[in-house]
Write an enzyme that holds these catalytic residues in place. Structure first.
Site, PDB file in Angstrom:
ATOM      1  N   LYS A 190       0.812  -1.228   0.000  1.00 38.76           N
ATOM      2  CA  LYS A 190       0.000   0.000   0.000  1.00 38.76           C
ATOM      3  C   LYS A 190       0.843   1.276   0.000  1.00 38.76           C
ATOM      4  O   LYS A 190       0.464   2.276  -0.608  1.00 38.76           O
ATOM      5  CB  LYS A 190      -0.950   0.010   1.210  1.00 38.76           C
ATOM      6  CG  LYS A 190      -2.097  -0.990   1.080  1.00 38.76           C
ATOM      7  CD  LYS A 190      -3.067  -0.856   2.239  1.00 38.76           C
ATOM      8  CE  LYS A 190      -4.103  -1.963   2.188  1.00 38.76           C
ATOM      9  NZ  LYS A 190      -5.074  -1.867   3.283  1.00 38.76           N
TER      10      LYS A 190
ATOM     11  N   GLY B 259      -0.275   1.479  12.797  1.00 38.79           N
ATOM     12  CA  GLY B 259       0.290   1.039  11.524  1.00 38.79           C
ATOM     13  C   GLY B 259      -0.496   1.597  10.352  1.00 38.79           C
ATOM     14  O   GLY B 259      -1.227   2.588  10.494  1.00 38.79           O
TER      15      GLY B 259
HETATM   16  P1  NDP Z   1       0.841  -2.863  10.301  1.00 39.88           P
HETATM   17  O1  NDP Z   1       1.839  -3.951  10.301  1.00 39.88           O
HETATM   18  O2  NDP Z   1       1.073  -1.645   9.492  1.00 39.88           O
HETATM   19  O3  NDP Z   1       0.598  -2.355  11.824  1.00 39.88           O
HETATM   20  C1  NDP Z   1       0.418  -3.282  12.854  1.00 39.88           C
HETATM   21  C2  NDP Z   1       0.064  -2.566  14.147  1.00 39.88           C
HETATM   22  O4  NDP Z   1      -0.202  -3.576  15.124  1.00 39.88           O
HETATM   23  C3  NDP Z   1       1.184  -1.691  14.702  1.00 39.88           C
HETATM   24  O5  NDP Z   1       0.635  -0.575  15.344  1.00 39.88           O
HETATM   25  C4  NDP Z   1       1.853  -2.619  15.736  1.00 39.88           C
HETATM   26  O6  NDP Z   1       2.471  -1.942  16.810  1.00 39.88           O
HETATM   27  C5  NDP Z   1       0.642  -3.347  16.256  1.00 39.88           C
HETATM   28  N1  NDP Z   1       0.970  -4.636  16.851  1.00 39.88           N
HETATM   29  C6  NDP Z   1       1.486  -5.721  16.223  1.00 39.88           C
HETATM   30  N2  NDP Z   1       1.636  -6.744  17.099  1.00 39.88           N
HETATM   31  C7  NDP Z   1       1.214  -6.277  18.302  1.00 39.88           C
HETATM   32  C8  NDP Z   1       1.122  -6.855  19.601  1.00 39.88           C
HETATM   33  N3  NDP Z   1       1.495  -8.104  19.836  1.00 39.88           N
HETATM   34  N4  NDP Z   1       0.643  -6.097  20.603  1.00 39.88           N
HETATM   35  C9  NDP Z   1       0.247  -4.814  20.390  1.00 39.88           C
HETATM   36  N5  NDP Z   1       0.298  -4.213  19.171  1.00 39.88           N
HETATM   37  C10 NDP Z   1       0.785  -4.938  18.154  1.00 39.88           C
HETATM   38  O7  NDP Z   1      -0.543  -3.583   9.920  1.00 39.88           O
HETATM   39  P2  NDP Z   1      -1.838  -2.883   9.283  1.00 39.88           P
HETATM   40  O8  NDP Z   1      -2.039  -1.597   9.987  1.00 39.88           O
HETATM   41  O9  NDP Z   1      -1.744  -2.893   7.807  1.00 39.88           O
HETATM   42  O10 NDP Z   1      -3.006  -3.928   9.659  1.00 39.88           O
HETATM   43  C11 NDP Z   1      -3.495  -4.044  10.984  1.00 39.88           C
HETATM   44  C12 NDP Z   1      -4.675  -5.017  11.017  1.00 39.88           C
HETATM   45  O11 NDP Z   1      -5.800  -4.495  10.346  1.00 39.88           O
HETATM   46  C13 NDP Z   1      -4.342  -6.356  10.337  1.00 39.88           C
HETATM   47  O12 NDP Z   1      -4.832  -7.378  11.170  1.00 39.88           O
HETATM   48  C14 NDP Z   1      -5.126  -6.298   9.043  1.00 39.88           C
HETATM   49  O13 NDP Z   1      -5.532  -7.585   8.622  1.00 39.88           O
HETATM   50  C15 NDP Z   1      -6.343  -5.460   9.460  1.00 39.88           C
HETATM   51  N6  NDP Z   1      -6.971  -4.771   8.306  1.00 39.88           N
HETATM   52  C16 NDP Z   1      -8.277  -5.079   7.996  1.00 39.88           C
HETATM   53  C17 NDP Z   1      -8.918  -4.453   6.950  1.00 39.88           C
HETATM   54  C18 NDP Z   1     -10.340  -4.805   6.635  1.00 39.88           C
HETATM   55  O14 NDP Z   1     -10.844  -4.415   5.567  1.00 39.88           O
HETATM   56  N7  NDP Z   1     -11.054  -5.488   7.507  1.00 39.88           N
HETATM   57  C19 NDP Z   1      -8.242  -3.439   6.110  1.00 39.88           C
HETATM   58  C20 NDP Z   1      -6.881  -3.160   6.530  1.00 39.88           C
HETATM   59  C21 NDP Z   1      -6.284  -3.833   7.581  1.00 39.88           C
HETATM   60  P3  NDP Z   1       4.000  -1.390  16.714  1.00 39.88           P
HETATM   61  O15 NDP Z   1       3.910  -0.084  16.013  1.00 39.88           O
HETATM   62  O16 NDP Z   1       4.382  -1.263  18.133  1.00 39.88           O
HETATM   63  O17 NDP Z   1       4.768  -2.429  15.963  1.00 39.88           O
END
Ligand code: NDP
Length: 274
Positions: free
Chosen positions: A66, A129
């Site tokens: 993206k 994220g």
């Molecule tokens: P990114 O990898 O960009 O961001 C992930 C986020 O999750 C970061 O803020 C990260 O924190 C946090 N995170 C990861 N592991 C943990 C943990 N164990 N504990 C706490 N926080 C955690 O992913 P995306 O933003 O692209 O996607 C996030 C979710 O949204 C995914 O599950 C995706 O499938 C879902 N999604 C669903 C959509 C839909 O249409 N339903 C559309 C887009 C996304 P840190 O910054 O500290 O690493």
């Protein structure tokens, strides 16, 4: 000639987008084909060029492309520029127009499908994220009472909040900083459950009648839904509706037709749980 659309991602085999767009096309009698295409992690730009040269009309973009898609565009919608990420591309000659429909999809699912107003509500967004970034401006446009972004790394949440504070007051911090607060709507935009981890949500987060919304979806309740139900959320929902509504918004961008989503959501839910 039948118009061709694709979704690029890596991995992509699991994508439900071809089935969703085929259902939209059938219901709205639009002559189009929509396919899932795997792009190599270092081959997204080339995949786009080839598709564009072959006369492709538009594409969806999913993980992990993206942000690269955002950089490739020659023109951006305001919401894509704000998000710093693109999930919908439109090809018009040499022009690559980029849009981001994730936030519109989330807002439509919550306000329309779940009939839960966002205006005047206290919203907590978990995660900082790409998905979180994409939904902030559309959430703020609904004029909530407040928006707090919580991330395990507080600095990232604070920086994100600052980046949108010209629209409305937004605050950010780590999970512990939500301890003395109460929210009407809590949205999970973390990928914690992908690694099987539970979020450290302080007790007392959920106001009476509150909604817990997980962007993740799957068969039955997600781990976040189970956790938040236990912690006092009155209603819990997963992100299947968001997936379908962001697709409907992309379909509208491409075809100028807004497809009906209820039957598609019901069918997809049934096949997921079947
Ligand atoms: P990114 O990898 O960009 O961001 C992930 C986020 O999750 C970061 O803020 C990260 O924190 C946090 N995170 C990861 N592991 C943990 C943990 N164990 N504990 C706490 N926080 C955690 O992913 P995306 O933003 O692209 O996607 C996030 C979710 O949204 C995914 O599950 C995706 O499938 C879902 N999604 C669903 C959509 C839909 O249409 N339903 C559309 C887009 C996304 P840190 O910054 O500290 O690493």
């Amino acid at each position: 000639m039948t118009d061709l659309y694709v979704v690029f991602g890596n991995p992509i085999a699991h994508s439900k987008s071809p089935a969703i767009h085929a259902a939209f096309a059938r219901a709205s009698t639009q002559d189009l084909i929509y396919e899932a295409r795997l792009a190599a992690v270092d081959g997204f730009k080339q995949a786009i060029s080839e598709f564009q040269a072959a006369g492709g009309k538009g594409a969806n973009v999913t993980v992990p492309f993206k942000e690269e898609a955002y950089r490739l565009c020659t023109r951006l919608s305001e919401r894509a520029a704000r998000a710093g990420a693109v999930n919908t591309l439109v090809f018009n000659g040499p022009e690559i127009f980029g849009d981001n429909t994730d936030g519109a999809g989330l807002v439509r699912d919550i306000t329309h499908n779940l009939a839960c107003p966002l205006a005047g509500q206290r919203i907590l967004l978990l995660g900082a994220g790409g998905a979180a970034r994409g939904v902030i401006a559309p959430l703020l446009a609904t004029q909530p009472a407040s928006l707090f972004i919580a991330n395990r790394g507080a600095e990232k949440a604070k920086a994100l909040a600052k980046g949108f504070s010209d629209i409305a007051p937004v605050n950010g911090g780590n999970f512990a900083e939500t301890a003395d607060k109460s929210f009407d709507i809590v949205i999970n935009a973390t990928s914690a459950s992908l690694s099987g981890e539970s979020l450290p949500l302080p007790p007392g987060l959920f106001a009476t009648g509150s909604l817990a919304y997980d962007m993740m979806y799957g068969k039955g309740e997600t781990p976040f839904m189970a956790l938040t139900r236990q912690q006092g959320a009155a209603r819990c929902a997963d992100g299947l509706g968001m997936l379908i509504e962001q697709a409907a918004e992309a379909f509208f961008v491409w075809r100028g037709v807004r497809p009906a989503t209820t039957a598609v959501l019901d069918d997809l839910r049934a096949s997921l749980n079947g």
